[in-house]
Design a protein around this motif. Structure first.
Motif, short mmCIF file in Angstrom:
data_model
loop_
_atom_site.label_atom_id
_atom_site.label_comp_id
_atom_site.label_asym_id
_atom_site.label_seq_id
_atom_site.Cartn_x
_atom_site.Cartn_y
_atom_site.Cartn_z
N THR A 127 1.20 -1.07 0.05
CA THR A 127 0.06 0.43 0.11
C THR A 127 0.88 1.08 -0.36
N ALA A 128 0.16 1.94 -1.16
CA ALA A 128 1.18 3.61 -1.11
C ALA A 128 0.49 4.46 -0.50
N LEU A 129 0.84 4.86 0.97
CA LEU A 129 0.20 6.21 1.39
C LEU A 129 0.33 7.98 0.59
N LEU A 130 0.38 8.11 0.40
CA LEU A 130 0.21 9.74 -0.59
C LEU A 130 0.01 10.88 -0.34
N ALA A 131 0.83 11.52 -0.09
CA ALA A 131 -0.01 13.24 0.70
C ALA A 131 -0.32 13.48 -0.57
N ASP A 132 0.39 13.48 -2.31
CA ASP A 132 -0.64 14.06 -3.42
C ASP A 132 -1.03 12.66 -4.09
N THR A 133 -2.52 12.55 -3.88
CA THR A 133 -3.10 11.25 -5.09
C THR A 133 -3.19 11.19 -6.62
N THR A 134 -2.74 12.71 -7.24
CA THR A 134 -3.37 13.61 -8.30
C THR A 134 -2.97 11.87 -9.46
N ASP A 135 -2.01 11.61 -9.55
CA ASP A 135 -2.42 10.17 -9.97
C ASP A 135 -1.09 9.15 -9.73
N VAL A 136 -2.47 8.00 -10.04
CA VAL A 136 -1.68 6.66 -8.99
C VAL A 136 -1.57 5.88 -9.91
N ARG A 137 -1.60 5.95 -11.27
CA ARG A 137 -1.58 5.14 -12.35
C ARG A 137 0.42 4.61 -11.81
N PRO A 138 1.34 5.28 -11.97
CA PRO A 138 2.47 4.34 -11.40
C PRO A 138 2.56 3.16 -11.01
N LEU A 139 1.39 3.55 -9.43
CA LEU A 139 1.51 3.01 -9.13
C LEU A 139 0.90 1.39 -8.74
N ARG A 140 0.10 1.35 -9.89
CA ARG A 140 -0.95 0.40 -10.32
C ARG A 140 -0.41 -0.25 -11.22
N ILE A 141 1.12 0.36 -11.81
CA ILE A 141 1.47 -1.09 -12.33
C ILE A 141 2.68 -1.58 -11.70
N LEU A 142 3.09 -1.15 -10.49
CA LEU A 142 4.08 -2.38 -10.00
C LEU A 142 2.68 -3.22 -8.64
N GLY A 143 1.95 -2.81 -9.17
CA GLY A 143 0.80 -3.79 -7.90
C GLY A 143 0.29 -3.38 -6.86
#
Length: 200
Positions: free
Chosen positions: A64-80
């Motif tokens: 799980t990635a907990l992000l201060a800025d969630t504008t674009d999360v597509r790169p993390l989807r690539i990593l699962g």
């Protein structure tokens, strides 16, 4: 090119999950190991921890990635990885499911008392592996962390490269090692691998 996602199946891939939805999902899978990455945005998480995230996802961990800025999360989807909003997570009144390992951006420790408190408690209670990236560590952590590294699999290098490209990062060769400052390595070897090691 997308790794299998470890998040709730009723969420649309690539979206930010609600804290309540993620907690409900995690309660159904209490025996899974969990890695949480706390970062400013997706680019920072991928750049510093992308290979480790991918390799642990492939090893069956919930990442799980907990992000201060969630504008674009597509790169993390690539990593699962699944994504939660950091502020929503910190503001939640319930904190009953803890990760087994956490990787944290040093600037968030310096700028957010709640993150700093969580890191210090985890180090003191030795309930979670703690890893930080970067050279500028908070002074209060001097002498409490040792260098450790994760050697990326060939697949992790390819997926990290794809995630960086999706984030609009300039094309660059992805190195074979990610380096961290870590507390005691509590889980090394327990789940069938030793993915964090002390540099030779």
């Amino acid at each position: 090119m997308v790794a299998h996602n470890s998040g709730p199946r009723d969420c649309v891939p690539g979206e930010v999950y609600s804290v309540a939805g993620w907690r409900a999902h995690s309660r159904k899978h209490l025996l899974r190991y969990r890695l949480a990455v706390v970062a400013s945005d997706a680019v920072e998480a991928v750049r510093h921890v992308g290979g480790w995230m991918y390799d642990r996802t492939m090893a069956g961990w919930e990442v799980t990635a907990l992000l201060a800025d969630t504008t674009d999360v597509r790169p993390l989807r690539i990593l699962g990885a699944a994504v939660l909003d950091l502020e929503d997570s910190l503001a939640s009144p319930v904190h009953d499911i803890w990760p087994h390992a956490v990787a944290v951006a040093p600037e968030l420790i310096a700028n957010d008392l709640r993150v700093r408190r969580g890191v210090l408690e985890s180090l003191e209670q030795r309930r979670t592996e703690v890893a930080l990236w970067g050279a500028d560590l908070p002074a209060e952590l001097d002498g409490r962390l040792d260098l450790a590294q994760h050697r990326l699999s060939v697949a992790a290098r390819a997926f990290k490269s794809a995630a960086l490209a999706a984030a609009g990062e300039p094309a660059a060769e992805v190195g074979g090692v990610e380096v961290f400052h870590c507390g005691e390595l509590l889980l090394t070897g327990l789940w069938g691998g030793a993915d964090l090691t002390t540099p030779a």
